[in-house]
Design a protein around this motif. Structure first.
Motif, mmCIF file in Angstrom:
data_model
loop_
_atom_site.group_PDB
_atom_site.id
_atom_site.type_symbol
_atom_site.label_atom_id
_atom_site.label_comp_id
_atom_site.label_asym_id
_atom_site.label_seq_id
_atom_site.Cartn_x
_atom_site.Cartn_y
_atom_site.Cartn_z
ATOM 1 N N CYS A 21 0.976 -1.248 0.000
ATOM 2 C CA CYS A 21 -0.088 -0.138 -0.024
ATOM 3 C C CYS A 21 1.011 1.301 -0.066
ATOM 4 O O CYS A 21 1.572 1.402 0.972
ATOM 5 C CB CYS A 21 -0.727 -0.072 1.214
ATOM 6 N N TRP A 35 -4.274 -3.235 7.639
ATOM 7 C CA TRP A 35 -5.067 -3.873 6.745
ATOM 8 C C TRP A 35 -6.212 -4.758 7.201
ATOM 9 O O TRP A 35 -6.067 -5.416 8.169
ATOM 10 C CB TRP A 35 -4.045 -4.981 6.090
ATOM 11 N N TYR A 36 -7.157 -4.474 6.510
ATOM 12 C CA TYR A 36 -8.649 -5.192 6.700
ATOM 13 C C TYR A 36 -8.935 -5.830 5.386
ATOM 14 O O TYR A 36 -8.628 -5.815 4.396
ATOM 15 C CB TYR A 36 -9.755 -4.235 6.885
ATOM 16 N N ARG A 44 -16.769 -6.912 7.419
ATOM 17 C CA ARG A 44 -14.964 -6.538 7.289
ATOM 18 C C ARG A 44 -14.309 -6.793 8.607
ATOM 19 O O ARG A 44 -14.766 -6.551 9.893
ATOM 20 C CB ARG A 44 -15.028 -5.123 7.005
ATOM 21 N N TYR A 93 -8.005 -4.582 2.112
ATOM 22 C CA TYR A 93 -7.968 -2.880 1.893
ATOM 23 C C TYR A 93 -6.809 -2.480 3.010
ATOM 24 O O TYR A 93 -6.714 -3.011 4.191
ATOM 25 C CB TYR A 93 -9.595 -2.215 2.685
ATOM 26 N N CYS A 94 -6.290 -1.465 2.562
ATOM 27 C CA CYS A 94 -5.427 -0.783 3.500
ATOM 28 C C CYS A 94 -6.124 0.394 4.049
ATOM 29 O O CYS A 94 -7.005 1.147 3.487
ATOM 30 C CB CYS A 94 -4.273 -0.082 2.599
ATOM 31 N N LYS A 95 -5.805 0.724 5.483
ATOM 32 C CA LYS A 95 -6.386 1.880 6.226
ATOM 33 C C LYS A 95 -5.327 2.667 6.876
ATOM 34 O O LYS A 95 -4.381 2.117 7.360
ATOM 35 C CB LYS A 95 -7.448 1.182 7.207
ATOM 36 N N GLN A 97 -5.171 5.442 9.894
ATOM 37 C CA GLN A 97 -5.698 6.006 10.955
ATOM 38 C C GLN A 97 -5.032 7.548 11.385
ATOM 39 O O GLN A 97 -4.313 7.321 12.295
ATOM 40 C CB GLN A 97 -5.736 4.916 12.099
ATOM 41 N N ASP A 101 -10.248 7.981 9.342
ATOM 42 C CA ASP A 101 -9.821 6.787 8.768
ATOM 43 C C ASP A 101 -10.010 7.047 7.307
ATOM 44 O O ASP A 101 -10.979 7.404 6.582
ATOM 45 C CB ASP A 101 -10.894 5.548 9.433
ATOM 46 N N TYR A 102 -8.613 6.657 6.744
ATOM 47 C CA TYR A 102 -8.835 6.818 5.108
ATOM 48 C C TYR A 102 -8.498 5.242 4.651
ATOM 49 O O TYR A 102 -7.691 4.606 5.048
ATOM 50 C CB TYR A 102 -7.734 7.616 4.661
ATOM 51 N N TRP A 103 -9.289 5.081 3.474
ATOM 52 C CA TRP A 103 -9.075 3.810 2.832
ATOM 53 C C TRP A 103 -8.768 3.639 1.596
ATOM 54 O O TRP A 103 -9.076 4.586 0.736
ATOM 55 C CB TRP A 103 -10.622 2.964 3.047
#
Length: 113
Positions: A21, A35-36, A44, A93-95, A97, A101-103
């Motif tokens: 990412c 990572w989610y 999720r 998905y990369c997040k 914080q 929270d940005y995805w």
């Protein structure tokens, strides 16, 4: 803020993949990254996270198989996935914080049995 995930694909059970990412637009080195994944019919879930100082945390289901790492100089976070199982099939998905929270956009991982 931009998060660009890559590295997904199709792999057989027992195989490996490495997700990456690339982040921009915020103070990456000060940000908890994670990572989610989202699998069909499931909620999720957090797969792995890594703090600013590099301390990782993992879901029980991936401990010993997945490794999260970060490169603050390159503003990237990676997820090395080994011994993949069919139940690991999901969109990952990369997040970030940060202030919010940005995805990222997600990358599909498919593990065949």
């Amino acid at each position: 803020v931009q998060l660009q995930a890559s590295g997904g694909g199709l792999v057989q059970a027992g195989g490996s993949l490495r997700l990456s990412c690339a982040a921009s637009g915020f103070f990456f080195s000060r940000t908890y990254m994670a990572w989610y994944r989202l699998a069909p019919g499931k909620q999720r879930e957090l797969v792995a996270g890594i703090s600013r100082d590099g301390s990782p945390n993992y879901a029980d289901s991936v401990k010993g198989r997945f490794t999260i790492s970060r490169d603050n100089d390159k503003s990237t976070v990676a997820l090395q996935m080994n011994n993949l199982k069919p139940e690991d099939t999901a969109v990952y998905y990369c997040k970030a914080q940060y202030t919010h929270d940005y995805w990222g956009q997600g990358t599909l991982v498919t593990v065949s049995s």
